[in-house]
Design an enzyme around this catalytic site. Structure first.
Site, PDB file in Angstrom:
ATOM      1  CB  ALA A 105     -13.723   0.912   4.042  1.00 16.41           C
ATOM      2  CG  ASP A 106      -8.707  -1.232   6.069  1.00 15.50           C
ATOM      3  OD1 ASP A 106      -8.950  -0.509   5.081  1.00 15.50           O
ATOM      4  OD2 ASP A 106      -7.757  -1.025   6.851  1.00 15.50           O
ATOM      5  CD  GLU A 148      -0.841   0.608   3.674  1.00 18.02           C
ATOM      6  OE1 GLU A 148      -0.975   1.841   3.564  1.00 18.02           O
ATOM      7  OE2 GLU A 148      -1.183  -0.042   4.680  1.00 18.02           O
ATOM      8  CG  ASP A 163     -14.550   5.614  13.066  1.00 20.19           C
ATOM      9  OD1 ASP A 163     -14.341   5.093  11.957  1.00 20.19           O
ATOM     10  OD2 ASP A 163     -13.811   6.495  13.552  1.00 20.19           O
ATOM     11  CB  VAL A 197      -5.875  -2.076   4.292  1.00 18.08           C
ATOM     12  CG1 VAL A 197      -6.272  -3.547   4.164  1.00 18.08           C
ATOM     13  CG2 VAL A 197      -4.583  -1.951   5.121  1.00 18.08           C
ATOM     14  CE  LYS A 205      -5.981   6.741   6.008  1.00 14.90           C
ATOM     15  NZ  LYS A 205      -6.153   6.957   7.452  1.00 14.90           N
ATOM     16  CE  LYS A 236      -2.611   1.373  11.000  1.00 18.33           C
ATOM     17  NZ  LYS A 236      -3.460   0.900   9.899  1.00 18.33           N
TER      18      LYS A 236
END
Length: 304
Positions: free
Chosen positions: A141-142, A25, A138, A106, A86, A159
């Site tokens: 979308a990954d 990425e 929240d 991602v 982004k 993360k």
């Protein structure tokens, strides 16, 4: 579709020869690290993939095209540019149509990799369900991309700024396997383990390749998370990093930082509060993922 996709000479030659290709990425370059560490790390990660028998394909949006593999000059330009967008799934069409620079997350990298016929993707950590998502909704979308796009993501887990438990619940609902590479615990990016178990442990590139082959041959749509812990020497203390993340989360809330601005803010704050140690850990884990990802790509290529 072909009008939007441009392969680098290296990737094109690799595909023609039937070599294994590994997607990388570009958000990690534009938003994840400062210049010049971002470009230096990107070049080193690409070289690690070559050294382990595969061809690197760093993906980015440049001048209305999806670039699958960047030249040295493009990498330098990209890592040194201000205001790079982004790009996730929702942004791809807009950024291509307006010819703006876009760094693929991602999710977007998975889409672009699949379009280019690349099944293996190496990154730092995946996005997930943010803490407090039961009220903010929240969710990265990954996770949705992992549910529908046939690309395996080699990462150091989710993360640690995220709610790892809820992230795993979401992935389970979507039928996405979370595989521990040589571990039975979900790694949490800066630390080798969290309080959560992986779905399955696999210990060799060949075993991972066999699982991916079986999954996609059965027509089971979607990717897989191959969770590879940060090397012991670079791992951070669990309680130390947890305290810092909680402090950074409070600050984000006080400053009303929301949506896709949360992750870059938190990572920047964690870097500041750890006096740069988190950046060193980030670089170490991406390099480690590149070694494992390249080996999995080689094994998967042989199993086709």
């Amino acid at each position: 579709m072909k009008e939007f996709i441009v392969l680098s000479e290296e990737v094109k030659a690799g595909q023609e020869k039937g070599l294994p290709i590994v997607a990388l990425e570009s958000t990690i370059i534009s938003h994840g690290m400062p210049y010049p560490q971002n470009v230096k790390t990107a070049r080193e990660v690409e070289q690690i993939i070559r050294d382990n028998g595969a061809v690197p394909a760093t993906i980015a949006l440049i001048d209305g095209k999806i670039k699958i593999g960047l030249s040295d000059e493009e990498l330098e330009m990209f890592g040194n540019s201000q205001g790079v967008a982004k790009a996730s799934r929702r942004d791809l069409a807009y950024l291509l149509a307006t010819k703006k620079l876009g760094a693929t997350t991602v999710a977007a990298t998975m889409i672009c990799a699949e379009l280019a016929g690349i099944e293996i993707f190496v990154t730092g950590g995946i996005g997930g369900v943010h803490r407090g998502a039961e009220t903010t909704m929240d969710v990265s979308a990954d996770l949705e991309e992992l549910a529908q796009t046939n690309v395996a993501v080699i990462c150091a887990g989710a993360k640690s700024i995220l709610d790892i438990g809820l992230t795993l619940e979401y992935l389970e609902t979507k039928g996405v396997p979370v595989v521990g590479y040589g571990t039975d615990k979900v790694p949490a990016f800066y630390t080798r383990e969290s309080d959560f178990d992986v779905n399955f442990q696999l210990d060799t590139p060949e075993d991972v390749a066999a699982m991916l082959h079986a999954k996609w041959e059965l027509g089971l749509k979607g990717g897989a998370v191959i969770a590879n812990p940060i090397p012991e020497a670079e791992a951070m203390d669990h309680s130390f990093i947890t305290n810092i993340i909680e402090k950074a989360l409070r600050e984000a809330e006080e400053n009303n930082i929301l949506g896709k601005n949360v992750t870059p803010f938190l990572l920047g704050k964690v870097k500041e509060l750890t006096e740069g140690k988190s950046l060193d850990a980030n670089i170490a884990l991406v390099k480690n993922n590149a070694v494992v990802g390249a080996k999995i790509a080689v094994a998967f290529n042989q199993s086709k």
